[in-house]
Design an enzyme around this catalytic site. Structure first.
Site, PDB file in Angstrom:
ATOM      1  N   HIS A 153    -127.712   8.712 -19.466  1.00  0.00           N
ATOM      2  CA  HIS A 153    -127.371   8.333 -20.869  1.00  0.00           C
ATOM      3  C   HIS A 153    -126.511   9.447 -21.479  1.00  0.00           C
ATOM      4  O   HIS A 153    -127.265  10.271 -22.126  1.00  0.00           O
ATOM      5  CB  HIS A 153    -128.815   7.808 -21.474  1.00  0.00           C
ATOM      6  CG  HIS A 153    -128.686   7.132 -22.692  1.00  0.00           C
ATOM      7  ND1 HIS A 153    -129.520   6.360 -22.927  1.00  0.00           N
ATOM      8  CD2 HIS A 153    -127.652   7.282 -23.622  1.00  0.00           C
ATOM      9  CE1 HIS A 153    -129.253   5.920 -24.259  1.00  0.00           C
ATOM     10  NE2 HIS A 153    -128.008   6.557 -24.661  1.00  0.00           N
TER      11      HIS A 153
ATOM     12  N   HIS B  62    -123.350  10.386 -24.147  1.00  0.00           N
ATOM     13  CA  HIS B  62    -122.353   9.812 -24.785  1.00  0.00           C
ATOM     14  C   HIS B  62    -120.860  10.848 -25.044  1.00  0.00           C
ATOM     15  O   HIS B  62    -121.249  11.826 -25.623  1.00  0.00           O
ATOM     16  CB  HIS B  62    -122.745   9.466 -26.571  1.00  0.00           C
ATOM     17  CG  HIS B  62    -123.798   8.358 -26.446  1.00  0.00           C
ATOM     18  ND1 HIS B  62    -123.529   7.039 -26.675  1.00  0.00           N
ATOM     19  CD2 HIS B  62    -125.026   8.591 -26.534  1.00  0.00           C
ATOM     20  CE1 HIS B  62    -124.567   6.463 -26.707  1.00  0.00           C
ATOM     21  NE2 HIS B  62    -125.506   7.145 -26.664  1.00  0.00           N
ATOM     22  N   LEU B  63    -119.825  10.433 -24.317  1.00  0.00           N
ATOM     23  CA  LEU B  63    -118.761  11.532 -24.306  1.00  0.00           C
ATOM     24  C   LEU B  63    -117.711  11.241 -25.382  1.00  0.00           C
ATOM     25  O   LEU B  63    -117.009  11.947 -25.527  1.00  0.00           O
ATOM     26  CB  LEU B  63    -118.267  11.500 -23.009  1.00  0.00           C
ATOM     27  CG  LEU B  63    -119.030  11.855 -21.475  1.00  0.00           C
ATOM     28  CD1 LEU B  63    -118.267  11.753 -20.299  1.00  0.00           C
ATOM     29  CD2 LEU B  63    -119.297  13.307 -21.598  1.00  0.00           C
TER      30      LEU B  63
ATOM     31  N   ASP C 268    -125.652   0.032 -25.452  1.00  0.00           N
ATOM     32  CA  ASP C 268    -126.562   1.091 -26.100  1.00  0.00           C
ATOM     33  C   ASP C 268    -125.961   1.616 -27.305  1.00  0.00           C
ATOM     34  O   ASP C 268    -124.765   1.759 -27.380  1.00  0.00           O
ATOM     35  CB  ASP C 268    -126.502   2.375 -25.157  1.00  0.00           C
ATOM     36  CG  ASP C 268    -127.535   3.388 -25.862  1.00  0.00           C
ATOM     37  OD1 ASP C 268    -128.576   3.137 -26.116  1.00  0.00           O
ATOM     38  OD2 ASP C 268    -127.077   4.482 -26.177  1.00  0.00           O
TER      39      ASP C 268
ATOM     40  N   HIS D 267    -131.245  -1.097 -24.626  1.00  0.00           N
ATOM     41  CA  HIS D 267    -131.534   0.019 -25.966  1.00  0.00           C
ATOM     42  C   HIS D 267    -132.513  -0.806 -26.604  1.00  0.00           C
ATOM     43  O   HIS D 267    -132.108  -2.039 -27.297  1.00  0.00           O
ATOM     44  CB  HIS D 267    -130.297   0.077 -26.658  1.00  0.00           C
ATOM     45  CG  HIS D 267    -130.604   0.691 -28.181  1.00  0.00           C
ATOM     46  ND1 HIS D 267    -130.355   1.799 -28.497  1.00  0.00           N
ATOM     47  CD2 HIS D 267    -131.062   0.177 -29.424  1.00  0.00           C
ATOM     48  CE1 HIS D 267    -130.582   2.341 -29.683  1.00  0.00           C
ATOM     49  NE2 HIS D 267    -131.031   1.263 -30.123  1.00  0.00           N
TER      50      HIS D 267
ATOM     51  N   ASN E  91    -132.105   7.554 -33.119  1.00  0.00           N
ATOM     52  CA  ASN E  91    -132.451   6.545 -32.542  1.00  0.00           C
ATOM     53  C   ASN E  91    -132.753   6.338 -31.133  1.00  0.00           C
ATOM     54  O   ASN E  91    -131.779   6.351 -30.473  1.00  0.00           O
ATOM     55  CB  ASN E  91    -131.339   5.496 -33.114  1.00  0.00           C
ATOM     56  CG  ASN E  91    -131.873   3.997 -33.205  1.00  0.00           C
ATOM     57  OD1 ASN E  91    -132.890   3.718 -33.127  1.00  0.00           O
ATOM     58  ND2 ASN E  91    -131.041   3.233 -33.260  1.00  0.00           N
TER      59      ASN E  91
ATOM     60  N   ASP F  58    -129.498  11.231 -23.831  1.00  0.00           N
ATOM     61  CA  ASP F  58    -128.879  10.480 -24.794  1.00  0.00           C
ATOM     62  C   ASP F  58    -128.220  11.546 -25.857  1.00  0.00           C
ATOM     63  O   ASP F  58    -128.164  11.664 -27.226  1.00  0.00           O
ATOM     64  CB  ASP F  58    -130.147   9.853 -25.774  1.00  0.00           C
ATOM     65  CG  ASP F  58    -129.496   8.729 -26.738  1.00  0.00           C
ATOM     66  OD1 ASP F  58    -128.184   8.690 -26.637  1.00  0.00           O
ATOM     67  OD2 ASP F  58    -130.402   8.222 -27.540  1.00  0.00           O
TER      68      ASP F  58
HETATM   69 ZN   LIG Z   1    -129.656   3.902 -27.636  1.00  0.00          ZN
END
Ligand SMILES: [Zn+2]
Length: 431
Positions: free
Chosen positions: A59, A61-62, A153, A180, A279, A306
């Site tokens: 998980h 985020h790039l 997500d 999510h 979140n 995340d």
């Molecule tokens: Zn998420």
């Protein structure tokens, strides 16, 4: 270093056991044992440091394509290597959304070009993450990126029929839907965990039941259609109980927890510092303790960061206006050592399982999460558990600085990371 180099790691505690030597030739571990000889090899004196398989994040985020002001595939994979990762799953909420074979192949290629860490794209479940129409799951699975994890997500797949169809669809190629879990109506305008602190601060609450009700529905749906569901960033004690119950039924349910949910609580929101806005939100001390126990006993399968980079203008503002999310790749291993190893809840073999083997298995990622043994790919991380240091985001490889640990002392330091036998980090520095 060239691809054909031979490297001898001398005196490493493999999975925290007795010190051994590990020989790497080219991309492969060729020997593990005592007093190995390798004339001409580059020698890395491990000095009793811990050697684990390279970490795998389910998980991340790039942000590329579309939000290169917060992170790129290159800066994100450099951050990943710094944190001991050799593979990350890149979430689909980019601009454009990763909902077609074209976009996932673009992200996959950028990862290969970076050379720091493998990037396995996650495909969106629905077109544009809008929750109405299934994306081209089969085309993404058949693409060069061979997508196996699908997630909206950032948003919950809240329509039960869409979720059911997605679960049925991914069965054909051994895929998984990563949910999510956030019931949207119960969390409208939510700013933090719903509880004592939100009441005192007068902030709109994000109740635990909004997560737990979706998890309960989705484990039932997965069992009903005989498919596989993965729960993203599980954050409440009640969610743990539902996953434990689903697993006791033998259902194919897996779950992840973030490092920040293993350490931080909603008491921090009293500072109104948006660095703590995330979140799902930071929960209570009781939730934190339940999550640690669940990770230790295997109810929660793995740690996932995340990692959510944001530029300072999106975080350095008033609480209500701030973006949700924290960077995590470069501090995850230290937080897990602090919360799980130094507390006696998990040994280093357990860390290898929860941060490498199990996430690789959930993502169907070949070549990662493997044992450290002759014939296995040389994806490795060497760490010094005795190190103590204060987190300084100025030194991060990530393009963003939104860490909740700035100024906090955390244990452990990544000394070296090897991706298929090539050092991406050596002496604590990116190569
Ligand atoms: Zn998420």
């Amino acid at each position: 270093m060239t691809m054909s180099e031979t490297i001898l790691i001398r005196g490493a505690r493999v999975l925290g056991g007795a010190a051994q030597d590990v020989l790497i030739s080219g991309e492969t571990v060729t020997a593990v044992g005592a007093d190995l000889e390798a004339p001409g090899a580059t020698v890395v004196e491990a000095g009793g440091h811990i050697l684990l398989p390279g970490l795998v994040d389910l998980h991340t985020h790039l942000r590329e394509p579309g939000r290169e002001d917060s992170e790129t595939v290159l800066t994100g994979t450099r951050a990943a290597a710094s944190g001991g990762y050799t593979a990350v799953h890149a979430m689909a909420n980019t601009f454009p959304v990763a909902d077609t074979a074209g976009v996932v192949e673009q992200v996959w290629r950028l990862g290969r070009e970076s050379g720091y860490c493998d990037v396995q794209p996650v495909g969106a479940v629905t077109v544009g993450l809008e929750g109405r129409q299934l994306a081209e799951l089969g085309a993404m699975a058949d693409s060069a990126a061979q997508v196996r994890v699908f997630s909206d997500d950032g948003k919950c797949v809240d329509d039960a029929v869409i979720m059911r169809r997605a679960l049925e669809y991914v069965k054909a190629f051994g895929g998984v839907v990563a949910q999510h879990a956030q019931e949207p109506r119960l969390t409208e305008g939510a700013q933090m965990n719903e509880g004592t602190v939100s009441g005192e601060l007068g902030l709109t609450g994000w109740p635990a039941v909004a997560e737990e009700s979706i998890i309960a529905r989705d484990v039932l749906l997965a069992a009903h259609v005989g498919s596989r569901v993965h729960i993203c960033h599980l954050s409440t004690a009640g969610s743990v109980e539902i996953v434990r119950w689903a697993k006791s039924k033998g259902w194919d349910v897996t779950a992840e927890v973030t490092p920040h949910h293993l350490l931080l609580t909603d008491e921090l929101v009293r500072s109104y510092d948006p660095v703590y806005k995330v979140n799902p939100p930071l929960r209570t001390e009781a939730d934190v303790m339940a999550l640690r126990e669940a990770l230790a006993d295997g109810t929660i399968d793995c740690v996932a960061t995340d990692h959510a980079p944001h530029p300072h203008e999106d975080k350095d503002c008033e609480w209500a206006a701030a973006a949700m999310g924290m960077v995590g790749l470069e501090t995850a291993l230290s937080v897990v050592q602090h919360t799980m190893v130094d507390t006696g809840l998990l040994d280093w073999a357990g860390v290898a399982d929860r941060m490498s083997a199990r996430p690789a298995a959930i993502g169907r990622l070949e070549g990662h999460g493997r044992p450290i043994a002759a014939g296995e790919p040389a994806n490795l991380v060497l760490l010094d558990p005795a190190y103590r240091g204060v987190v300084n985001p100025a030194g991060f490889a990530s393009r963003s600085r939104n860490t909740p640990y700035e100024g906090r002392e955390l244990p452990g330091r990544v000394v070296a990371t090897f991706l298929r036998g090539r050092a991406t980090v050596m002496d604590g520095k990116l190569t």
